[in-house]
Design a protein around this motif. Structure first.
Motif, PDB file in Angstrom:
ATOM      1  N   LEU A   1       0.980  -1.136   0.228  1.00 25.55           N
ATOM      2  CA  LEU A   1      -0.350   0.100  -0.071  1.00 25.55           C
ATOM      3  C   LEU A   1       0.849   1.349  -0.514  1.00 25.55           C
ATOM      4  N   MET A   2       2.119   1.185   0.609  1.00 23.91           N
ATOM      5  CA  MET A   2       2.912   2.285   0.714  1.00 23.91           C
ATOM      6  C   MET A   2       3.277   2.751  -0.791  1.00 23.91           C
ATOM      7  N   ASP A   3       4.017   1.969  -1.777  1.00 23.08           N
ATOM      8  CA  ASP A   3       4.095   2.125  -2.683  1.00 23.08           C
ATOM      9  C   ASP A   3       2.924   2.626  -4.123  1.00 23.08           C
ATOM     10  N   TRP A   4       1.735   1.533  -3.519  1.00 21.69           N
ATOM     11  CA  TRP A   4       0.361   2.080  -3.896  1.00 21.69           C
ATOM     12  C   TRP A   4       0.120   2.925  -3.798  1.00 21.69           C
ATOM     13  N   TYR A   5      -0.019   3.467  -3.333  1.00 18.26           N
ATOM     14  CA  TYR A   5      -0.505   5.217  -3.127  1.00 18.26           C
ATOM     15  C   TYR A   5       0.668   6.130  -3.257  1.00 18.26           C
ATOM     16  N   THR A   6       1.373   5.784  -3.418  1.00 16.75           N
ATOM     17  CA  THR A   6       2.805   6.886  -3.116  1.00 16.75           C
ATOM     18  C   THR A   6       2.633   7.212  -4.571  1.00 16.75           C
ATOM     19  N   PRO A   7       2.192   8.387  -5.358  1.00 12.80           N
ATOM     20  CA  PRO A   7       1.698   8.948  -7.138  1.00 12.80           C
ATOM     21  C   PRO A   7       3.192   8.476  -7.516  1.00 12.80           C
ATOM     22  N   THR A   8       2.738   7.675  -8.658  1.00 11.61           N
ATOM     23  CA  THR A   8       1.368   7.327  -9.258  1.00 11.61           C
ATOM     24  C   THR A   8       0.733   6.656  -8.289  1.00 11.61           C
ATOM     25  N   ILE A   9      -0.562   6.495  -8.605  1.00 18.84           N
ATOM     26  CA  ILE A   9      -1.629   6.212  -7.711  1.00 18.84           C
ATOM     27  C   ILE A   9      -1.446   4.662  -8.394  1.00 18.84           C
ATOM     28  N   GLY A  10      -1.217   3.523  -7.731  1.00 18.42           N
ATOM     29  CA  GLY A  10      -2.083   2.152  -8.253  1.00 18.42           C
ATOM     30  C   GLY A  10      -0.830   1.245  -7.989  1.00 18.42           C
ATOM     31  N   LEU A  11      -1.422   0.109  -8.738  1.00 18.64           N
ATOM     32  CA  LEU A  11      -0.450  -1.190  -8.913  1.00 18.64           C
ATOM     33  C   LEU A  11       0.867  -0.708  -9.764  1.00 18.64           C
ATOM     34  N   SER A  12       2.048  -0.420  -9.260  1.00 21.63           N
ATOM     35  CA  SER A  12       3.476  -0.664  -9.807  1.00 21.63           C
ATOM     36  C   SER A  12       4.354  -1.846  -9.582  1.00 21.63           C
ATOM     37  N   CYS A  13       5.015  -1.380 -10.682  1.00 26.04           N
ATOM     38  CA  CYS A  13       6.385  -3.099 -10.307  1.00 26.04           C
ATOM     39  C   CYS A  13       6.460  -3.305  -8.811  1.00 26.04           C
ATOM     40  N   ARG A  14       6.867  -2.147  -7.792  1.00 27.60           N
ATOM     41  CA  ARG A  14       7.115  -2.123  -6.696  1.00 27.60           C
ATOM     42  C   ARG A  14       6.264  -2.866  -5.728  1.00 27.60           C
ATOM     43  N   SER A  15       4.782  -2.154  -6.468  1.00 26.79           N
ATOM     44  CA  SER A  15       4.103  -2.827  -5.137  1.00 26.79           C
ATOM     45  C   SER A  15       3.553  -4.087  -6.187  1.00 26.79           C
ATOM     46  N   GLY A  16       4.246  -4.862  -6.953  1.00 20.46           N
ATOM     47  CA  GLY A  16       3.204  -5.669  -7.704  1.00 20.46           C
ATOM     48  C   GLY A  16       4.408  -6.525  -6.753  1.00 20.46           C
TER      49      GLY A  16
ATOM     50  N   SER B   1       3.943   4.488 -13.872  1.00 22.74           N
ATOM     51  CA  SER B   1       2.919   5.226 -14.702  1.00 22.74           C
ATOM     52  C   SER B   1       2.009   4.462 -13.835  1.00 22.74           C
ATOM     53  N   ALA B   2       1.865   3.343 -13.206  1.00 25.05           N
ATOM     54  CA  ALA B   2       1.288   1.742 -12.449  1.00 25.05           C
ATOM     55  C   ALA B   2       0.180   1.898 -13.621  1.00 25.05           C
ATOM     56  N   VAL B   3       1.246   1.579 -14.604  1.00 24.63           N
ATOM     57  CA  VAL B   3       0.200   1.393 -16.209  1.00 24.63           C
ATOM     58  C   VAL B   3      -1.095  -0.131 -15.751  1.00 24.63           C
ATOM     59  N   LEU B   4      -0.420  -0.111 -14.554  1.00 26.60           N
ATOM     60  CA  LEU B   4      -1.256  -1.538 -14.585  1.00 26.60           C
ATOM     61  C   LEU B   4      -2.746  -1.966 -13.886  1.00 26.60           C
ATOM     62  N   THR B   5      -2.578  -0.415 -12.988  1.00 36.83           N
ATOM     63  CA  THR B   5      -4.387  -0.245 -12.703  1.00 36.83           C
ATOM     64  C   THR B   5      -4.872   1.183 -13.639  1.00 36.83           C
ATOM     65  N   GLN B   6      -4.318   1.259 -13.819  1.00 34.16           N
ATOM     66  CA  GLN B   6      -4.426   2.933 -14.963  1.00 34.16           C
ATOM     67  C   GLN B   6      -4.798   2.504 -16.119  1.00 34.16           C
ATOM     68  N   GLY B   7      -4.463   1.948 -17.340  1.00 34.26           N
ATOM     69  CA  GLY B   7      -5.047   1.230 -18.157  1.00 34.26           C
ATOM     70  C   GLY B   7      -4.406   2.404 -18.899  1.00 34.26           C
ATOM     71  N   PRO B   8      -5.163   2.519 -19.973  1.00 35.17           N
ATOM     72  CA  PRO B   8      -4.828   3.627 -20.853  1.00 35.17           C
ATOM     73  C   PRO B   8      -4.875   4.953 -20.523  1.00 35.17           C
ATOM     74  N   ARG B   9      -5.451   5.548 -19.067  1.00 41.15           N
ATOM     75  CA  ARG B   9      -5.023   6.731 -18.138  1.00 41.15           C
ATOM     76  C   ARG B   9      -3.568   6.685 -17.549  1.00 41.15           C
ATOM     77  N   ALA B  10      -2.380   5.380 -17.869  1.00 40.82           N
ATOM     78  CA  ALA B  10      -1.195   5.538 -17.189  1.00 40.82           C
ATOM     79  C   ALA B  10      -0.764   7.068 -17.406  1.00 40.82           C
ATOM     80  N   TYR B  11      -0.658   7.656 -16.251  1.00 40.59           N
ATOM     81  CA  TYR B  11       0.286   8.551 -16.531  1.00 40.59           C
ATOM     82  C   TYR B  11       1.536   8.930 -15.821  1.00 40.59           C
ATOM     83  N   ILE B  12       2.564   9.046 -14.871  1.00 34.11           N
ATOM     84  CA  ILE B  12       3.646   9.488 -14.480  1.00 34.11           C
ATOM     85  C   ILE B  12       4.095  10.349 -12.959  1.00 34.11           C
TER      86      ILE B  12
END
Length: 558
Positions: free
Chosen positions: A410-425, A507-518
């Protein structure tokens, strides 16, 4: 090692200074398609752009790793601050294996499955409470000493004889009171794992390092705050709880010392004869009342014979059965003594001094002594309860796992960019593998217990497929635990080395999808509330686990 090597090579491999390139975008006279704020919303003013879409990031920075001129110094600082203290704390785990391989395997199981480690530690505590609570109801001589002996033998494959007259002689005859007292002395010699200045200093060092870095994180007002360090701290915080609770449990892990202690005590065991006086036990002929099975059962029960506390999950059923048999025998003798029933019907009851039973009431022929520990039909004693203890231990293990590994994710999840990233994964994978290893070993142990029980009743092997399934689960779980250990150490080191600093991972692309941003820049206000909640969640989980294992322990000192 992989992280150290990566730290050397990452700066020169496909690296790019993405922050400088982003700053140049902000210096342009117009807004480019893809510039966003720290929440991914498109901006209308150049001055408020603090992020960019994944597409713009790939165009601007490419697919390589973002450059950091001081990456090696940054790696050394974070590695020594967040990961190294916990790796050093691993050495304070209880081992006790006969070979270096067994000790290494114990480390791999502890680190590879914190859920299994927490389960085994909690089960040890619950077994200790259970045995002391049961024996506290018994007033028969040496009952409390017997409870302490059984408690201290949780790290071994304890066996209580099925021979009623041997067991009854141990419990009933007054000459054997010294057996329990001396066995406790033998068990306390060279106490194998307890509090020392070394492990206390290690625990304080890790706790202070974690506390100071958390405080620093709360006070950090820089832009682009890095949550990687505190997330690693949360991911390893379970180790602090496991070591602390293991030290409090004070397990006897040295099988050689345990075996020698029981052997020396058995040499002084007296048995009832057909006449009035007891005789010494002939160990070459008779089966000892208490023994440790260090070789029997084959490979399917090998974990039961390993003395490291991580294997307590495999000893719950056999230990509970042996402890239950001893409790039932003491309970029956206590019941008869409380009703003024002597061992020998030919001898009238003689009043003892205070709470002690007169030794004259505890002597008789071999058949009378054996009958004295048989439970009356109207005596309903609780002997089992293993399922309840296992359930409670499972809940506490899952609490600690979710509270620490979940907080890291959750620490990495809620650090912008919010979502599932490489670290939180990576933390999610580590957590799931931890639970999976525990589940596989518990299933394998259940199959093994069923097989051994049924084969004991039928006298021959009838369940080859169940045995094969148990062995397959057992081996697969240990392989997965080894891989999970390598995974968590490597992913933490790689994170410090900057491997996850790239457009795709950030970019947390796994959860942000097409809206992925950094989110290139953000302040503490963007994540302060989640940080407070996550820190509280992890602290309460660890504190609750430690309190359950230490603060609620009603047993006397071992």
């Amino acid at each position: 090692m992989l992280g150290l090597l990566t730290a050397f090579f990452v700066p020169g491999v496909a690296s790019v200074d993405c922050y400088s390139r982003f700053n140049k975008l902000q210096g342009m006279s117009r807004i480019l398609a893809g510039e966003t704020d720290s929440e991914g919303n498109a901006v209308t003013s150049i001055g408020v752009a603090t992020g960019m879409t994944l597409d713009l990031c790939l165009q601007t920075c490419g697919r390589g790793i973002w450059d950091n001129p001081e990456r090696w110094l940054d790696f050394c600082e974070k590695f020594s601050t967040w990961l190294l203290p916990f790796l050093a704390l691993v050495s304070q785990l209880p081992f006790g294996g006969d070979t270096p391989f067994e000790n290494v395997m114990s480390i791999l199981l502890n680190v590879g499955s914190p859920t299994l480690a927490a389960y085994s530690v909690t089960l040890t505590t619950l077994n200790s409470r259970w045995i002391h609570r049961r024996f506290s109801r018994i007033s028969y001589p040496s009952a409390q000493s017997a409870a302490r002996v059984l408690d201290n033998l949780q790290q071994s494959r304890l066996q209580v004889t099925e021979d009623d007259y041997v067991l009854s002689s141990l419990i009933v005859l007054p000459e054997n009171d010294q057996y329990w007292a001396e066995l406790l002395i033998f068990l306390d010699v060279k106490h194998s794992y307890t509090w020392s200045f070394s492990n206390i200093a290690s625990i304080i060092w890790v706790a202070m390092a974690f506390l100071l870095t958390v405080i620093q994180t709360f006070l950090d007002n820089r832009e682009s705050i890095d949550s990687n360090g505190i997330a690693v701290g949360f991911a390893w915080l379970w180790l602090l709880a496991i070591v602390t609770c293991s030290l409090n449990a004070a397990p006897r892990c040295d099988i050689t010392l345990l075996g020698n202690a029981i052997e020396r005590a058995n040499q002084k065991l007296s048995l009832a004869k057909y006449m009035d006086q007891p005789e010494s036990l002939d160990l070459t002929i008779q089966q000892p009342a208490i023994s440790l099975d260090a070789e029997g059962g084959g490979s399917i029960t090998s974990d039961e014979r390993r003395t490291a506390p991580i294997y307590n999950y495999a000893r719950m059923v056999p230990w509970s059965l042996s402890a239950g048999r001893m409790y039932a025998a003491f309970s029956a003798a206590s019941y008869r003594a409380e009703h003024n029933i002597p061992v020998s019907a030919e001898i009238p009851w003689e009043q003892g001094t205070g709470q002690r039973v007169n030794p004259a009431n505890r002597r008789g022929r071999r058949d009378q002594v054996a009958a004295y520990i048989q439970r009356p039909s109207d005596q309903l004693a609780e002997i089992a309860g293993g399922g309840s203890r296992s359930l409670h231990a499972s809940l506490m293990a899952l609490l600690l796992t979710s509270g620490t590994l979940g907080s890291a994710m959750l620490m990495d999840w809620y650090t912008p960019t919010i979502g599932l990233s490489c670290r939180s994964g990576t933390y999610m994978i580590y957590s799931l593998n931890s639970v999976l290893v525990w589940s596989m070993l518990m299933t394998a142990n259940h199959l093994t217990t069923s097989i051994v029980s049924l084969e004991g009743k039928t006298g021959h092997r009838r369940f080859p497929y169940s045995a094969s399934s148990a062995m397959l689960l057992w081996r697969a779980a240990k392989i997965l635990a080894c891989m999970n250990t390598i995974w968590i150490v490597s992913t933490c080191a790689l994170g410090f080395a900057g491997v996850y600093e790239n457009c795709w991972c950030n970019s947390a692309v796994l959860t942000q999808g097409p809206r992925a941003y950094i989110a290139m820049y953000f302040t503490q206000q963007d994540w302060w509330k989640p940080l407070v909640g996550i820190t509280a969640f992890a602290s309460l989980s660890v504190g609750g686990f430690v309190w359950f294992n230490i603060g609620l322990n009603p047993s006397a000192a071992k």
